[in-house]
Design a protein around this motif. Structure first.
Motif, PDB file in Angstrom:
ATOM      1  N   ARG A   2     102.816 103.293  56.700  1.00 21.63           N
ATOM      2  CA  ARG A   2     104.153 102.857  57.095  1.00 21.63           C
ATOM      3  C   ARG A   2     104.380 103.098  58.586  1.00 21.63           C
ATOM      4  O   ARG A   2     104.947 102.277  59.285  1.00 21.63           O
ATOM      5  N   ARG A   3     103.934 104.264  59.064  1.00 22.12           N
ATOM      6  CA  ARG A   3     104.105 104.594  60.478  1.00 22.12           C
ATOM      7  C   ARG A   3     103.325 103.616  61.344  1.00 22.12           C
ATOM      8  O   ARG A   3     103.813 103.142  62.369  1.00 22.12           O
ATOM      9  N   PHE A   4     102.103 103.278  60.903  1.00 25.24           N
ATOM     10  CA  PHE A   4     101.291 102.322  61.648  1.00 25.24           C
ATOM     11  C   PHE A   4     101.976 100.960  61.690  1.00 25.24           C
ATOM     12  O   PHE A   4     102.040 100.306  62.724  1.00 25.24           O
ATOM     13  N   PHE A   5     102.502 100.542  60.522  1.00 23.91           N
ATOM     14  CA  PHE A   5     103.186  99.246  60.466  1.00 23.91           C
ATOM     15  C   PHE A   5     104.403  99.233  61.381  1.00 23.91           C
ATOM     16  O   PHE A   5     104.679  98.253  62.061  1.00 23.91           O
ATOM     17  N   LEU A   6     105.145 100.345  61.397  1.00 27.13           N
ATOM     18  CA  LEU A   6     106.329 100.432  62.246  1.00 27.13           C
ATOM     19  C   LEU A   6     105.959 100.242  63.713  1.00 27.13           C
ATOM     20  O   LEU A   6     106.600  99.484  64.438  1.00 27.13           O
ATOM     21  N   LEU A   7     104.898 100.916  64.146  1.00 24.21           N
ATOM     22  CA  LEU A   7     104.476 100.782  65.539  1.00 24.21           C
ATOM     23  C   LEU A   7     104.034  99.353  65.835  1.00 24.21           C
ATOM     24  O   LEU A   7     104.366  98.790  66.879  1.00 24.21           O
ATOM     25  N   LEU A   8     103.294  98.779  64.892  1.00 22.55           N
ATOM     26  CA  LEU A   8     102.839  97.405  65.066  1.00 22.55           C
ATOM     27  C   LEU A   8     104.017  96.450  65.146  1.00 22.55           C
ATOM     28  O   LEU A   8     104.048  95.534  65.971  1.00 22.55           O
ATOM     29  N   ALA A  24     117.711 100.496  63.200  1.00 21.36           N
ATOM     30  CA  ALA A  24     117.135 100.871  61.908  1.00 21.36           C
ATOM     31  C   ALA A  24     116.000  99.933  61.543  1.00 21.36           C
ATOM     32  O   ALA A  24     115.992  98.762  61.929  1.00 21.36           O
ATOM     33  N   VAL A  25     115.046 100.467  60.795  1.00 23.84           N
ATOM     34  CA  VAL A  25     113.957  99.680  60.231  1.00 23.84           C
ATOM     35  C   VAL A  25     114.050  99.803  58.717  1.00 23.84           C
ATOM     36  O   VAL A  25     114.184 100.908  58.181  1.00 23.84           O
ATOM     37  N   VAL A  26     114.011  98.649  58.042  1.00 21.76           N
ATOM     38  CA  VAL A  26     114.102  98.619  56.577  1.00 21.76           C
ATOM     39  C   VAL A  26     112.919  97.807  56.062  1.00 21.76           C
ATOM     40  O   VAL A  26     112.899  96.584  56.179  1.00 21.76           O
ATOM     41  N   ASN A  27     111.926  98.512  55.520  1.00 21.24           N
ATOM     42  CA  ASN A  27     110.678  97.861  55.115  1.00 21.24           C
ATOM     43  C   ASN A  27     110.121  97.058  56.287  1.00 21.24           C
ATOM     44  O   ASN A  27     109.823  97.631  57.330  1.00 21.24           O
ATOM     45  N   GLU A  28     110.020  95.738  56.160  1.00 24.54           N
ATOM     46  CA  GLU A  28     109.470  94.913  57.243  1.00 24.54           C
ATOM     47  C   GLU A  28     110.552  94.315  58.140  1.00 24.54           C
ATOM     48  O   GLU A  28     110.258  93.477  58.993  1.00 24.54           O
TER      49      GLU A  28
END
Length: 292
Positions: A2-8, A24-28
């Motif tokens: 999840r952390r990797f996806f957030l950075l990406l 805010a980030v909510v899933n994708e």
């Protein structure tokens, strides 16, 4: 992961979004400061701002669920809501469409209808139970009144011929068809089975059975007077022409029934909110409180 996806995600945002502050980030998905700027303008404290972001997260989760379940509002539902909005404000549809905020109004209507449809979908199989003690405590009525209700079963047919036929031709064909069905039922055929085969009303699936109806219209009064198993004469309805039988009757206190429906509604809403809570707990959510 999840952390990797957030950075990406943060690095791959296009320039127009990257220029806006992400709160805010909510899933994708992301929630930007710009998207809730209007709501935040009314906030008087940090806690109120957090509450606004939290509600936006819930809305986003619900809209995504609507999309996944393919239960988006139909065009006729959206147009119906717009028509009602125009009527409530003494506007014509054309005047409403010329409003500078019309696109925003449509978006809000779609969001509202989406959430309503989602709640209906999630709670459709939820049958709240009411105990006698609960009814006595919450629905006490010092001056009860008793009003009669009946259940009926109908076979409703709107058309037999093709659309090129005149209204009178269509009526004659439908009436003739219903007369044949009525004779079969009078000779012992199952009303329920025939309704499932021939009724063109959505109630066909359960044999044409209605909800409880108040005896307050001429047609219902006539059906109420029928003997058990007796088929009514053919009558016109909003959806075509029909025949009916009386299935059951009861006497109720309308105030108590209203109270019971309110309790059921509250329980259904609680059930939905618990479902939404579980949905939120299963989601990846990160709020950037320092951006508020």
């Amino acid at each position: 992961m999840r952390r990797f996806f957030l950075l990406l995600l943060l690095f791959s945002l296009n320039i127009s979004i990257a220029a806006n502050t992400i709160v805010a980030v909510v899933n994708e998905d992301v929630i930007t400061l710009d998207s809730i700027e209007w709501q935040l303008s009314f906030a008087n404290s940090y806690d109120e701002k957090i509450d606004i972001v939290s509600r936006q997260i819930d809305l986003l989760l619900q809209l995504n669920a609507v999309n996944e379940l393919s239960i988006e509002p139909e065009n006729n539902e959206i147009n119906g809501a717009l028509t009602q909005l125009a009527q409530n404000n003494n506007y014509s549809i054309s005047k409403l469409k010329s409003h500078p905020q019309f696109i925003l109004l449509v978006e809000q209507i779609i969001e509202t209808l989406s959430v309503i449809k989602l709640e209906q979908f999630i709670t459709k199989d939820f049958k709240p139970e009411l105990s006698e003690n609960e009814i006595l405590q919450k629905c006490r009525n010092e001056k009860p009144t008793r009003i009669k209700q009946i259940k009926i079963a109908q076979i409703i047919v709107s058309e037999i011929l093709d659309s090129s036929s005149s209204k009178s031709e269509q009526k004659n064909a439908v009436v003739g068809f219903l007369e044949k069905l009525s004779k079969h039922i009078s000779k012992g055929a199952s009303f329920e089975a025939i309704a499932k085969l021939h009724s063109q009303h959505p109630s066909y699936y359960n044999g044409g059975l209605s909800e409880w109806l108040f005896v307050n219209t001429p047609n219902i009064e006539i059906i109420d007077s029928l003997q058990d198993g007796k088929v009514s004469k053919i009558y016109e309805t909003g959806g075509g022409w029909a025949i009916a039988i009386k299935v059951d009757e009861r006497n109720i206190d309308p105030d108590i029934e209203t109270c019971k429906e309110q309790i059921k509604s509250q329980k259904s809403q609680k059930y939905y909110l618990e479902w939404l809570k579980e949905l939120r707990e299963s989601a990846y959510i990160e709020i950037y409180t320092d951006k508020l």
